[in-house]
Design a protein around this motif. Sequence first.
Motif, PDB file in Angstrom:
ATOM      1  N   ARG A 250     -16.089   5.441 -13.524  1.00  0.00           N
ATOM      2  CA  ARG A 250     -15.906   5.757 -12.083  1.00  0.00           C
ATOM      3  C   ARG A 250     -15.288   4.478 -11.352  1.00  0.00           C
ATOM      4  NH1 ARG A 250     -21.444   5.793  -8.297  1.00  0.00           N
ATOM      5  NH2 ARG A 250     -20.202   5.982  -6.209  1.00  0.00           N
TER       6      ARG A 250
ATOM      7  N   PHE B 297     -11.626   4.951  -9.187  1.00  0.00           N
ATOM      8  CA  PHE B 297     -11.578   3.934  -8.125  1.00  0.00           C
ATOM      9  C   PHE B 297     -10.148   3.249  -7.935  1.00  0.00           C
ATOM     10  CE2 PHE B 297     -12.248   0.276  -5.570  1.00  0.00           C
ATOM     11  CZ  PHE B 297     -12.490   0.624  -4.243  1.00  0.00           C
TER      12      PHE B 297
ATOM     13  N   SER C 188     -10.841   8.472  -6.671  1.00  0.00           N
ATOM     14  CA  SER C 188     -12.181   8.330  -6.313  1.00  0.00           C
ATOM     15  C   SER C 188     -12.406   8.595  -4.782  1.00  0.00           C
ATOM     16  CB  SER C 188     -12.522   6.782  -6.552  1.00  0.00           C
ATOM     17  OG  SER C 188     -13.914   6.685  -6.032  1.00  0.00           O
ATOM     18  N   SER C 189     -13.895   9.222  -4.812  1.00  0.00           N
ATOM     19  CA  SER C 189     -14.246   9.608  -3.659  1.00  0.00           C
ATOM     20  C   SER C 189     -15.097   8.395  -2.970  1.00  0.00           C
ATOM     21  CB  SER C 189     -15.372  10.675  -3.564  1.00  0.00           C
ATOM     22  OG  SER C 189     -16.249  10.612  -4.477  1.00  0.00           O
ATOM     23  N   ASP C 190     -14.981   7.256  -3.488  1.00  0.00           N
ATOM     24  CA  ASP C 190     -15.755   5.955  -2.940  1.00  0.00           C
ATOM     25  C   ASP C 190     -15.000   5.296  -1.807  1.00  0.00           C
ATOM     26  OD1 ASP C 190     -17.742   6.194  -4.625  1.00  0.00           O
ATOM     27  OD2 ASP C 190     -16.569   5.626  -6.551  1.00  0.00           O
ATOM     28  N   ASP C 191     -14.104   6.132  -1.059  1.00  0.00           N
ATOM     29  CA  ASP C 191     -13.206   5.439  -0.132  1.00  0.00           C
ATOM     30  C   ASP C 191     -12.565   4.258  -0.579  1.00  0.00           C
ATOM     31  OD1 ASP C 191     -14.046   7.541   1.618  1.00  0.00           O
ATOM     32  OD2 ASP C 191     -15.631   6.656   2.074  1.00  0.00           O
TER      33      ASP C 191
ATOM     34  N   ASN D 184     -14.143   1.174  -0.875  1.00  0.00           N
ATOM     35  CA  ASN D 184     -15.399   0.279  -1.006  1.00  0.00           C
ATOM     36  C   ASN D 184     -15.915  -0.031  -2.529  1.00  0.00           C
ATOM     37  OD1 ASN D 184     -17.761  -0.856  -1.112  1.00  0.00           O
ATOM     38  ND2 ASN D 184     -18.505   0.311   0.938  1.00  0.00           N
TER      39      ASN D 184
ATOM     40  N   VAL E  36     -19.420   0.290  -3.644  1.00  0.00           N
ATOM     41  CA  VAL E  36     -19.941   1.788  -3.706  1.00  0.00           C
ATOM     42  C   VAL E  36     -19.627   2.058  -5.065  1.00  0.00           C
ATOM     43  CG1 VAL E  36     -19.919   3.904  -2.823  1.00  0.00           C
ATOM     44  CG2 VAL E  36     -20.001   2.164  -1.055  1.00  0.00           C
ATOM     45  N   ALA E  37     -18.144   1.920  -5.365  1.00  0.00           N
ATOM     46  CA  ALA E  37     -17.627   2.384  -6.735  1.00  0.00           C
ATOM     47  C   ALA E  37     -18.299   1.931  -7.849  1.00  0.00           C
ATOM     48  CB  ALA E  37     -16.069   1.987  -6.818  1.00  0.00           C
TER      49      ALA E  37
ATOM     50  N   GLY F  69     -21.500   1.593  -8.107  1.00  0.00           N
ATOM     51  CA  GLY F  69     -22.855   1.960  -7.899  1.00  0.00           C
ATOM     52  C   GLY F  69     -23.372   2.651  -9.073  1.00  0.00           C
TER      53      GLY F  69
END
Length: 444
Positions: free
Chosen positions: A81, A85, A90-93, A95, A98-99, A101
């Motif tokens: 993940r 990122f 990634s779809s974690d913007d 952050n 969050v990545a 996580g």
Amino acid sequence: MTQPHKAALEILRREQRPLATDADLSSLLDAIGDARFVLIGEGSHGTHEFYQERARLTRLLIEQKGFTAVAVEADWPDAYRINRFVRGGSSDDDNAAVALGDFQRFPRWMWRNSVVRDFVSWLREYNASRAERQVGFYGLDLYSLHRSMNAVVDYLQQVDPEAAKRARERYSCFEMFGENPQAYGYATEHGAWEPCEQEAMQQLLELQRRAPELTDGQQLSDDELFFAEQNARLARNAEQYYRAMFRGRESSWNIRDTHMVETLEALVEHARGRGQEARVVVWAHNSHLGDARASAMGWQRAEVNLGQLTRERWPDSTFIIGQTTYDGQVLAAHDWDEPGLVMTVRPGLPGSLEALLHDVGERFWLDLRPGSPAAAALVQEQLQRFIGVIYRPATERWSHYVETVPAGQYDALLHIDHTRALRPLDADAGDAQEEVPDLYPSGQ
């Protein structure tokens, strides 16, 4: 002070090199030379300075020597993940916290901490500024048995639903144990259940055999196939690991570290398939990276480790760096699954490597390559401290010290005399999670 200690101390004081600024590390980068595998260890999993120095040196290796990957002592799917990122997929913007996580297994602080968050943020920005190949972030460990099996099925569901069905049928062998791989290992080793070894192996072989057709004309990249194949390899090796847990520490340890070097080899081959040369920085505990042949791990317990195996596979391209401290504080738990606490690290035992380096200076590094004066001063067997995620000061000598020959373990050694505890991102960093490995008592 004994005469040998006094002689070694004089040499080390003369040979120590500063470790304050990035410029101070230029001589270490020179010593690393053209090595393609730089293994950076740590004396504990909860020391801020160990993480900080490792991240600082890794940035320089990426910027100045073109390193292409960071491979860490973490589970493959969790780290992937982060790979997505830092490479902008990634779809974690934007952050990094969050990545991070997916790191939910005890101890979360090992990767969900402020230093790793900041490094991951930097790596994303670095990659975004480059048009050429980007730097990846990968996990080497094998505890994620069920998550990896699920990831294989999820990938196949997108590219070949019939193949996904076959994968589910094979992995159903593990279902009766839920997400408790230790129960599976116990049942199979005691004859209560037939091992699922063949099923896990068959799934890996099918993925490898069908690789060209799975990527031909598909929207998913060969990176995603590589991710799935590594998860299938992990499932096969984790199946062996959890059975070996009940045969003894040596057997399971060797399976685990052999899996780590197999993952390194897979990264090298994946890069080669794209016409690239992999240059990898490895982050792991000193116990995994300091060559086991130069410690009681190897000569008494017949254990191998990642450092030894990497040197054996790439003898002219491997550079191993250890990190030590004398005292201070550490983030650790008293026992497995207990909350992480800021604990006082006792001064190094008299006669230990840590005590010797304490007398040398406060913050420095030593060149331990064969033939160097510092290496000649550290060829005697002596105690070295290893703190994992569990720290037991009351039984420190027996729980945390191992006889080693430092000059045989490392090519360079970083010493920071007084250190601080790692700062976790989660207040409840010690919560229990599933798929807990058997690393007691040292938790490395």
